[in-house]
Design an enzyme around this catalytic site. Structure first.
Site, short mmCIF file in Angstrom:
data_model
loop_
_atom_site.label_atom_id
_atom_site.label_comp_id
_atom_site.label_asym_id
_atom_site.label_seq_id
_atom_site.Cartn_x
_atom_site.Cartn_y
_atom_site.Cartn_z
N ASP A 56 -1.44 -7.40 -7.96
CA ASP A 56 -1.37 -8.53 -7.04
C ASP A 56 -1.63 -8.01 -5.62
O ASP A 56 -1.39 -6.84 -5.33
CB ASP A 56 0.03 -9.17 -7.13
CG ASP A 56 0.22 -10.27 -6.11
OD1 ASP A 56 -0.60 -11.20 -6.10
OD2 ASP A 56 1.17 -10.18 -5.30
N ASP A 113 -1.30 -10.10 -2.04
CA ASP A 113 -0.37 -10.52 -0.97
C ASP A 113 1.07 -10.24 -1.36
O ASP A 113 1.54 -10.71 -2.39
CB ASP A 113 -0.55 -12.01 -0.67
CG ASP A 113 -1.88 -12.30 0.02
OD1 ASP A 113 -2.18 -11.60 1.00
OD2 ASP A 113 -2.61 -13.19 -0.43
MG LIG Z 1 1.96 -11.85 -4.22
#
Ligand SMILES: [Mg+2]
Length: 255
Positions: free
Chosen positions: A13, A15
């Site tokens: 992932d 962010d």
């Molecule tokens: Mg995230």
């Protein structure tokens, strides 16, 4: 703690896990470079539909991460893959930015403008310039029976100084107006993990999902049968879901 030779590939992932507020999190770039040195395949795996894979790779490279367009898989790309695989639509009305438009165009899907031509599907990603007129056109297509597809359901988007409305908030507008629910492609949909694993040529059981959001990253990873690591550098949501490992940040994985 983790035996990296047991891991077939890593879905990362972005962010809140590797980057935050436009900067790399401490140790994050070093961690991905370490994966690369160990020969562990990895994919940047994001619900964010805004950017093209080229733009995501350029941004990551500028922050010190090893990245090329082939190492990026966004919810926009997954949406295009899903529409092609399931032959849901031959004509699409979309609300979204360059990442979604480019993915749909590269998949040779036909985009219709305006409300005159019939659309088989309405596809919605985050669009920071969306207008009332676009939602009115989308509503007309949805009322006429078009399929309703969303890139991701994230309600809020972390921005400098707080949060802004995410794709889920735009979908909620149409949901309220039409009383229809969209089919969501991005995390927590386990199929997003499965198609990402296909790109890495591994089975989901060989994959490790690393993310900060229990409701999306963890839920998708667990549902797909992957191993999971929850990091605490992003959103902090109370959850009953149990990751295989929990760390303060990816820097901890360098030990
Ligand atoms: Mg995230």
């Amino acid at each position: 703690m983790i035996n990296w030779s047991d891991i077939g590939g890593v879905l990362l992932d972005l962010d809140g896990t590797l980057i935050r507020g436009g900067a790399a999190l401490p140790g994050a770039a070093a961690f991905v470079r370490r994966l690369q040195r160990l020969g562990v395949p990895f994919l940047y795996f994001t619900n964010n539909s805004l950017r093209t894979p080229d733009a995501v790779a350029a941004r990551l490279t500028s922050l010190g991460f090893p990245a090329e367009r082939e190492s990026v898989y966004t919810s926009s790309m997954a949406t295009a893959d899903w529409l092609c695989e399931h032959r849901v639509a031959s004509s699409i009305y979309m609300i979204g930015e360059a990442g979604l438009r480019t993915a749909l165009q590269e998949a040779k899907l036909t985009l219709v403008d305006g409300g005159e031509t019939r659309a088989d599907a309405v596809v919605v990603g985050l669009d920071r310039n969306a207008t009332y007129r676009q939602f009115a056109v989308a509503m007309r297509h949805l009322t006429a029976g078009a399929a309703f597809v969303g890139t991701n359901a994230d309600r809020a988007l972390p921005v400098a100084g707080g949060f802004a409305p995410g794709a889920g908030a735009l979908l909620a507008l149409l949901q309220s107006a039409t009383q229809r629910s969209p089919f969501i492609i991005g995390k927590p949909n386990a199929d997003f993990v499965r198609t990402a694993c296909r790109k890495l040529r591994i089975a989901p059981a060989q994959a490790l999902v690393i993310g900060d959001n229990p409701e999306t990253d963890l839920a998708a990873g667990i549902a797909a049968g992957a191993k999971t690591i929850l990091v605490e550098t992003g959103v902090r949501v109370v959850t009953d879901l149990r990751p295989d490992w929990r760390v303060a940040g990816v820097a901890e994985l360098l030990n």
